[in-house]
Design a protein around this motif. Structure first.
Motif, PDB file in Angstrom:
ATOM      1  N   GLY A  79       0.826  -1.215   0.000  1.00 20.65           N
ATOM      2  CA  GLY A  79       0.000   0.000   0.000  1.00 20.65           C
ATOM      3  C   GLY A  79       0.857   1.260   0.000  1.00 20.65           C
ATOM      4  N   VAL A  80       1.878   1.270   0.822  1.00 21.15           N
ATOM      5  CA  VAL A  80       2.743   2.457   0.923  1.00 21.15           C
ATOM      6  C   VAL A  80       3.438   2.702  -0.424  1.00 21.15           C
ATOM      7  CG1 VAL A  80       4.797   3.428   2.044  1.00 21.15           C
ATOM      8  CG2 VAL A  80       3.124   2.188   3.411  1.00 21.15           C
ATOM      9  N   ALA A  81       3.961   1.631  -1.027  1.00 23.53           N
ATOM     10  CA  ALA A  81       4.687   1.777  -2.297  1.00 23.53           C
ATOM     11  C   ALA A  81       3.747   2.278  -3.389  1.00 23.53           C
ATOM     12  CB  ALA A  81       5.326   0.445  -2.694  1.00 23.53           C
ATOM     13  N   LYS A  82       2.559   1.694  -3.444  1.00 21.43           N
ATOM     14  CA  LYS A  82       1.600   2.130  -4.477  1.00 21.43           C
ATOM     15  C   LYS A  82       1.252   3.609  -4.297  1.00 21.43           C
ATOM     16  CE  LYS A  82      -1.664  -0.999  -4.278  1.00 21.43           C
ATOM     17  NZ  LYS A  82      -2.768  -1.912  -4.541  1.00 21.43           N
ATOM     18  N   GLY A  83       1.077   3.997  -3.047  1.00 21.84           N
ATOM     19  CA  GLY A  83       0.777   5.402  -2.741  1.00 21.84           C
ATOM     20  C   GLY A  83       1.857   6.340  -3.259  1.00 21.84           C
ATOM     21  N   LEU A  84       3.087   5.851  -3.303  1.00 16.47           N
ATOM     22  CA  LEU A  84       4.199   6.685  -3.782  1.00 16.47           C
ATOM     23  C   LEU A  84       4.408   6.514  -5.282  1.00 16.47           C
ATOM     24  CD1 LEU A  84       6.813   5.947  -0.948  1.00 16.47           C
ATOM     25  CD2 LEU A  84       5.589   8.097  -1.299  1.00 16.47           C
ATOM     26  N   MET A 106       1.419  -8.589  -6.216  1.00 11.31           N
ATOM     27  CA  MET A 106       1.179  -7.239  -5.677  1.00 11.31           C
ATOM     28  C   MET A 106       1.861  -6.186  -6.543  1.00 11.31           C
ATOM     29  SD  MET A 106       1.547  -7.791  -1.579  1.00 11.31           S
ATOM     30  CE  MET A 106       0.539  -8.986  -0.699  1.00 11.31           C
ATOM     31  N   GLU A 107       1.076  -5.193  -6.885  1.00 10.68           N
ATOM     32  CA  GLU A 107       1.542  -4.163  -7.808  1.00 10.68           C
ATOM     33  C   GLU A 107       2.721  -3.355  -7.263  1.00 10.68           C
ATOM     34  OE1 GLU A 107      -1.915  -1.812  -8.875  1.00 10.68           O
ATOM     35  OE2 GLU A 107      -0.518  -0.156  -9.344  1.00 10.68           O
ATOM     36  N   GLY A 108       2.724  -3.129  -5.939  1.00  8.36           N
ATOM     37  CA  GLY A 108       3.771  -2.269  -5.358  1.00  8.36           C
ATOM     38  C   GLY A 108       4.996  -3.039  -4.879  1.00  8.36           C
ATOM     39  N   ILE A 109       5.041  -4.331  -5.193  1.00  5.84           N
ATOM     40  CA  ILE A 109       6.124  -5.161  -4.644  1.00  5.84           C
ATOM     41  C   ILE A 109       6.966  -5.785  -5.762  1.00  5.84           C
ATOM     42  CG2 ILE A 109       6.604  -7.303  -3.339  1.00  5.84           C
ATOM     43  CD1 ILE A 109       5.607  -5.046  -1.516  1.00  5.84           C
TER      44      ILE A 109
END
Ligand code: LLP
Length: 419
Positions: free
Chosen positions: A136-141, A189-192
């Motif tokens: 979630g944090v990575a996607k947010g960035l 996972m999209e942000g990983i």
């Protein structure tokens, strides 16, 4: 390895500086580190592994003084961090962010964000819950966070229970049997972005076979993952190599450690190490002064000016540290307890220890205190934390000054309504 702590004639030296001189200039208690020992410990480990040229990520928690970090950064080290604070320290010491791995079971979103923005090498993920939060944090960035999963290989490292971390019942890592399933989740996972596999089985380990077993399990798992289409590039085997605290201790030489690990690995994975204690433990000592001799019917106490708040290892783990007098010419031995001024019976450095007869104002040096020494110190009993000094050859530098009482009450207020 050349030992740079020892007597020259009757005075105790670290490299070419006598501790008497440091005591006079800096006062006591204080921590003293040997620069050449830090450098040599790093080089010996690196040379032992030279065939596969691993990334050595010094485990910052063992000793996070900025000048110690800078020393390793200059040697090309990476860093193993466990908090946003340690990230700041590494960056401040010009550590290369692309060589940082971030471990720990309780990373906050703020810490994750800071580390993604700094573009660290990868996060060691300790639970599926943490994986979701990081995603979630990575996607947010609008970025991807690189990760390794820390697996728990269920291996007994045969060390102190407080520092055994790879057993099934420990809070660390993901059970190895569940790893493939969690990796598959992560892969979707999209942000990983998956880059590695990690384990750390414990600390102060003397027996090499648990390391061997752990690496063997990791390589086997990484092979399975690759077959599943999950591209593991790095295997991070954590830290844990033990050091000598007692004269009779014989920890493995880094060469022996490297040999058994390299036997288990070929060049298909990049190896990452997270050594802490083995790089800094024997590079540091705590210098203290005798305040009082307190004779009793059944015990003789030597009360010194350092205390458990300065070096908690004896109180916490019942650990043994060699203690010597700075002046070698003192009288006959006696059996004493060496204790600090704090109001706790756990405030001791040694019990029933044979020590030359000391008197008030003599100095003692507590050895092998470079790892988990200053970093675990506190202000208990409102005692200022002590200075840290680095000796290099014939010169010495105060790399952290002694705290002042004002430092200790900074940030505290008495609100008007409580007056
Ligand atoms: N990597 C991880 C994930 C760790 O948790 C640790 C240490 C290390 C690396 C470095 O391990 P080393 O090479 O230093 O053994 N305060 C205790 C030791 C706690 C160790 C915590 N983790 C003591 O004073 O003995």
């Amino acid at each position: 390895m050349q030992y740079r702590f020892g007597y020259k004639d009757n005075d105790f030296y670290v490299e070419d500086v006598s501790l008497k001189e440091i005591a006079q200039a800096v006062g006591t208690p204080c921590y003293i580190y040997s620069y050449s020992t830090l450098v040599e410990n790093f080089n010996v480990l690196r040379d032992a592994f030279s065939r596969i040229d691993p990334l050595i990520c010094y485990s910052v928690k063992a000793n996070s003084n900025l000048s110690v970090l800078k020393t390793f950064a200059k040697l090309g080290a990476g860093f193993d961090i466990v908090s946003g604070g340690e990230l700041i320290r590494v960056l401040r010491a010009d550590g290369d962010p692309s060589k940082i791995v971030f471990s720990g079971v309780g990373k906050t979103e703020e810490e994750m964000k800071a580390a993604i923005e700094a573009e660290i090498l990868f996060f060691n993920i300790e639970s599926i819950e943490e994986l979701y939060v990081l995603n979630g944090v990575a996607k947010g960035l609008g970025k991807k966070a690189r990760i390794a999963l820390r697996v728990n290989p269920d291996i007994d490292p045969k060390t102190h229970p407080y520092i055994s971390t790879g057993l099934k019942k420990s809070k660390f890592g993901i059970e190895i049997d569940r790893a493939v399933e969690v990796y598959k989740k992560a892969a979707g996972m999209e942000g990983i972005e998956i880059v590695g596999l990690d384990a750390h089985i414990g600390s102060q380990i003397f027996d090499l076979s648990p390391f061997m077993e752990s690496v063997r399990k990791l390589v086997k798992l990484a092979d399975v993952l690759r077959k599943e289409g999950i591209n593991i590039q790095y295997i991070d085997i954590g830290g844990g190599l033990g050091i000598k605290y007692k004269k009779e201790d014989s920890p493995p030489h880094p060469k022996g450690y490297a040999d058994i690990i390299m036997k288990e690995m070929d060049n298909s994975y990049g190896l990452i190490l997270e050594p802490g204690r083995s790089l800094v433990g024997n590079a540091g000592a705590l210098l203290t002064k005798v305040l009082y001799l307190k004779g009793g019917k059944s015990k003789n106490f030597v009360v010194v000016d350092a205390a458990m708040n300065d070096l908690i290892r004896p109180a916490f783990y019942d650990s043994y540290h060699e203690i010597l007098t700075v002046d070698k010419s003192l009288g006959d031995d006696e059996i004493v307890d060496i204790v600090g001024p704090i109001c706790e019976s756990g405030d001791f450095f040694a019990k029933d220890r044979r020590l030359p007869k000391v008197k008030k104002d003599d100095h003692l040096v507590i050895l092998s205190a470079g790892a988990y020494g200053f970093v675990m110190s506190s202000n208990y009993n409102t005692r200022p934390r002590v200075p840290e000094v680095i000796v290099r050859g014939g010169e010495f530098f105060v790399v952290r000054e002694r705290e002042k009482y004002e430092d200790l009450i900074r940030g505290e207020v008495i609100p008007d309504r409580l007056r």
